[in-house]
Design a protein around this motif. Structure first.
Motif, PDB file in Angstrom:
ATOM      1  N   GLU A  95       0.840  -1.036   0.014  1.00  0.00           N
ATOM      2  CA  GLU A  95      -0.029  -0.017  -0.110  1.00  0.00           C
ATOM      3  C   GLU A  95       0.915   1.200   0.038  1.00  0.00           C
ATOM      4  O   GLU A  95       1.628   1.567   0.793  1.00  0.00           O
ATOM      5  CB  GLU A  95      -0.934   0.218   1.121  1.00  0.00           C
ATOM      6  CG  GLU A  95      -2.276  -0.606   1.177  1.00  0.00           C
ATOM      7  CD  GLU A  95      -1.985  -2.186   1.353  1.00  0.00           C
ATOM      8  OE1 GLU A  95      -1.330  -2.554   2.705  1.00  0.00           O
ATOM      9  OE2 GLU A  95      -2.566  -2.753   0.295  1.00  0.00           O
ATOM     10  N   ALA A  96       0.680   2.114  -0.834  1.00  0.00           N
ATOM     11  CA  ALA A  96       1.509   3.489  -1.089  1.00  0.00           C
ATOM     12  C   ALA A  96       1.294   4.195   0.144  1.00  0.00           C
ATOM     13  O   ALA A  96       2.047   4.828   0.581  1.00  0.00           O
ATOM     14  CB  ALA A  96       1.048   4.325  -2.212  1.00  0.00           C
ATOM     15  N   VAL A 291      -1.882   8.838  -2.132  1.00  0.00           N
ATOM     16  CA  VAL A 291      -0.762   9.623  -1.995  1.00  0.00           C
ATOM     17  C   VAL A 291      -0.701  10.752  -3.176  1.00  0.00           C
ATOM     18  O   VAL A 291      -0.086  11.535  -3.166  1.00  0.00           O
ATOM     19  CB  VAL A 291       0.325   8.960  -2.021  1.00  0.00           C
ATOM     20  CG1 VAL A 291       0.701   7.840  -0.766  1.00  0.00           C
ATOM     21  CG2 VAL A 291       0.684   8.109  -3.340  1.00  0.00           C
ATOM     22  N   ALA A 292      -1.853  10.865  -3.974  1.00  0.00           N
ATOM     23  CA  ALA A 292      -2.163  12.087  -4.706  1.00  0.00           C
ATOM     24  C   ALA A 292      -2.519  13.236  -4.157  1.00  0.00           C
ATOM     25  O   ALA A 292      -3.092  13.144  -3.030  1.00  0.00           O
ATOM     26  CB  ALA A 292      -3.038  11.485  -5.848  1.00  0.00           C
ATOM     27  N   VAL A 293      -2.118  14.458  -4.571  1.00  0.00           N
ATOM     28  CA  VAL A 293      -2.469  15.381  -3.805  1.00  0.00           C
ATOM     29  C   VAL A 293      -3.420  16.232  -4.527  1.00  0.00           C
ATOM     30  O   VAL A 293      -3.052  16.823  -5.874  1.00  0.00           O
ATOM     31  CB  VAL A 293      -1.148  16.337  -3.605  1.00  0.00           C
ATOM     32  CG1 VAL A 293      -1.631  17.577  -2.650  1.00  0.00           C
ATOM     33  CG2 VAL A 293      -0.356  15.512  -2.846  1.00  0.00           C
ATOM     34  N   GLY A 306       5.862  13.587  -1.010  1.00  0.00           N
ATOM     35  CA  GLY A 306       7.238  13.103  -0.817  1.00  0.00           C
ATOM     36  C   GLY A 306       7.197  11.610  -0.997  1.00  0.00           C
ATOM     37  O   GLY A 306       8.166  11.186  -1.688  1.00  0.00           O
ATOM     38  N   VAL A 307       6.283  10.735  -0.861  1.00  0.00           N
ATOM     39  CA  VAL A 307       6.232   9.415  -1.044  1.00  0.00           C
ATOM     40  C   VAL A 307       6.139   9.324  -2.421  1.00  0.00           C
ATOM     41  O   VAL A 307       7.021   8.563  -3.052  1.00  0.00           O
ATOM     42  CB  VAL A 307       4.857   8.688  -0.560  1.00  0.00           C
ATOM     43  CG1 VAL A 307       4.680   7.447  -0.821  1.00  0.00           C
ATOM     44  CG2 VAL A 307       4.886   8.974   0.951  1.00  0.00           C
ATOM     45  N   GLN A 308       5.324  10.008  -3.163  1.00  0.00           N
ATOM     46  CA  GLN A 308       5.459   9.963  -4.741  1.00  0.00           C
ATOM     47  C   GLN A 308       6.844  10.328  -5.267  1.00  0.00           C
ATOM     48  O   GLN A 308       7.352   9.427  -6.156  1.00  0.00           O
ATOM     49  CB  GLN A 308       4.586  11.170  -5.459  1.00  0.00           C
ATOM     50  CG  GLN A 308       3.039  10.815  -5.476  1.00  0.00           C
ATOM     51  CD  GLN A 308       2.275  11.738  -6.316  1.00  0.00           C
ATOM     52  OE1 GLN A 308       2.299  11.987  -7.277  1.00  0.00           O
ATOM     53  NE2 GLN A 308       1.514  12.558  -5.309  1.00  0.00           N
TER      54      GLN A 308
END
Ligand SMILES: Nc1ncnc2c1ncn2[C@@H]1O[C@H](COP(=O)(O)OP(=O)(O)OP(=O)(O)O)[C@@H](O)[C@H]1O
Ligand SMILES: [Mg+2]
Length: 473
Positions: A95-96, A291-293, A306-308
């Motif tokens: 999971e991202a 994790v998309a913004v 940051g995760v991306q």
């Protein structure tokens, strides 16, 4: 890359299934979503094709990563899970969101690649273990023989050794013992081969794993520092051997495992595994939408972006060091999935979007899909309930009208409150069968028929009452 020609033989990563066969296999568990199934099937076949390529072209062809888009509960994760069982390739699902968790510092995205390598090593190791199975079984039997008929000791009499004429005594003893020992051994061997001793209890030495000790460090910063240190600590601990009483049958298993372990060459396993991971590894990145913004950034968004950014180099192709050696990710296949309810794929950072050129949309599920999901898959919900209740001697029969009614109610509730896809069926069925589940052991009539009236009786009022259904269903 030249070395890949010399890769030791391994079956792992050589999936021979055609796209059609892969889809057929997925069809056994997932209803509809043909487009998504086709895409992953093609992607898998492309691995096979690129392996057939020669020379530089082989390194040029990099897998086209897939982005699966579909609302919640329509089968994205299920496709990944089934794929994992289906393919004989190192496969991991992450999971991202795992990398954004507050306070979970140090859980870096490179652990994705380390886990992939770990999976590959496990697979190759198992393959090697299987191939030495016969030899290991023979050795195990010898060790069991040793327990029944121990090797004659050099000197039975330590005092004799201290006081003179030890040599003579020993030789004499050995002469007497040898034929007896051999005969005893052959006799036991015969009985072992005939399986006459399987239930016999014997005392054996077993290796105690040093894991519990390492467990002490779980959760501490050591975890983030990678497995290397944990392993080092594990290896520093002396391997305890402990006496255990087991049946011959169990001893066979334990010894075979130990002997197989000794027969395989872990360096070769690691080397092969890394190649397999690089060439055939598949990473399923679930919940990528989380994790998309979207829009303005705040603190949490920064961490998500940051995760991306962290994931990017891995997807793009980089080298990650693992305890088995460096792993290049250029040829690893990534399949990302997300509901994208709030954020859209275009809310991912552009570089990452570009690395997922194949987009597949999973359809929302309709009534007909629900009907089939309830009954058709090999692990269909209704089959599960029937099997569970059969253990109590209860025969659960569903009329077609009941299936149709449940499917309709699932659609209704999904429309009224929130669309949670096929997960709705779980909540509905649990409620529907609550009484049967509770009363099963005492039921007089062991044949329970669920028809439309039964469904309406149990569920209709709840479905009608919005407030109620929001909590219960
Ligand atoms: N098309 C389908 N065919 C059969 N079963 C399905 C299908 N879609 C969903 N299910 C069942 O519904 C449950 C949830 O599906 P799944 O975990 O795949 O959802 P998802 O698409 O990953 O959703 P989310 O976005 O919430 O993660 C699973 O138990 C799965 O078996
Ligand atoms: Mg999911």
């Amino acid at each position: 890359m030249e070395a890949s020609e010399n890769t030791p033989v391994t079956e792992i990563g050589t999936n021979e299934q055609t796209p059609r066969q892969i889809v057929e296999e997925l069809d056994k568990y997932i209803i509809g979503q043909d487009e998504a199934k086709r895409s992953v099937a093609i992607a898998l076949r492309n691995r096979w094709r690129s392996r057939k390529l020669e020379g530089p072209m082989r390194d040029e062809v990099i897998p086209k990563n897939i982005l699966m888009i579909g609302s919640t509960g329509v089968g994205k994760t299920e496709i990944a899970r089934r794929l994992a069982k289906l393919v004989k390739a190192p496969f991991i699902k992450v999971e991202a969101t795992k990398f954004t968790e507050v306070g979970y510092v140090g859980r870096d995205v490179e652990s994705i690649v380390r886990d992939l390598a770990e999976t590959a090593v496990r697979m190759v190791r198992q393959e090697r273990m299987d191939s030495v199975q016969e030899k290991a079984k023979e050795l195990a039997e010898e060790r069991i023989l040793d327990v029944f008929v121990p090797q004659p000791k050099k000197s039975q009499n330590p005092l004799g050794r201290l006081f003179g004429n030890a040599e003579e005594d020993d030789e004499k003893e050995e002469k007497d013992e040898k034929p007896k020992y051999q005969a005893g051994r052959e006799w036991v061997r015969k009985r072992l081969k005939n399986g006459e001793l399987e239930k016999e209890l014997i005392e054996i030495d077993v290796e105690e794993s040093s894991r519990p000790m390492v467990g002490m460090f779980a959760g501490s910063s050591l975890e983030g520092m990678g497995d290397n240190i944990q392993d080092m600590i594990g290896n520093l601990m002396p391997k305890n051997r402990k006496k255990r009483k087991v049946t011959v049958e169990q001893a066979r298993k334990i010894f075979t495992q130990e002997e197989a372990g000794k027969l395989i060459d872990m360096d070769e396993v690691a080397e092969t595994a890394i190649k397999v991971a690089e060439r055939s590894g598949i990473v399923f990145l679930d919940e990528i939408d989380k994790v998309a913004v979207k829009g303005n950034s705040n603190g949490a968004d920064v961490s998500r972006e940051g995760v991306q950014r962290d994931i990017l180099p891995i997807v793009e192709g980089s080298q990650v060091s693992t305890k088995y050696g460096p792993v290049k990710t250029d040829h690893v296949l990534f399949i990302a999935a997300g509901a994208f309810h709030i954020a859209k794929p275009s809310d991912l950072i552009p570089e990452l979007q570009g690395r997922f050129p194949i987009r597949v949309e999973l359809k929302s599920l309709r009534k007909e899909d629900f009907e089939r999901i309830l009954t058709e898959p090999q692990n269909a919900l209704i089959k599960q309930y029937q099997a569970m209740l059969a253990t109590e001697g209860v025969e659960l029969e569903f009329k077609e009208s009941a299936i149709s009614r449940i499917a309709q109610l699932a659609c209704d509730v999904n429309e009224q409150s929130e669309d949670i896809g096929a997960r709705r069926l779980h909540t509905l069925l649990e409620k529907l069968l609550e009484d049967v589940s509770f009363d099963a052991p005492e039921l007089q009539d062991k044949h329970v028929v669920i028809d439309e009236a039964y469904v309406d009786d149990r569920l209709h009022d709840i479905v009608q009452n919005h407030d109620l259904s929001q909590f219960i269903l």
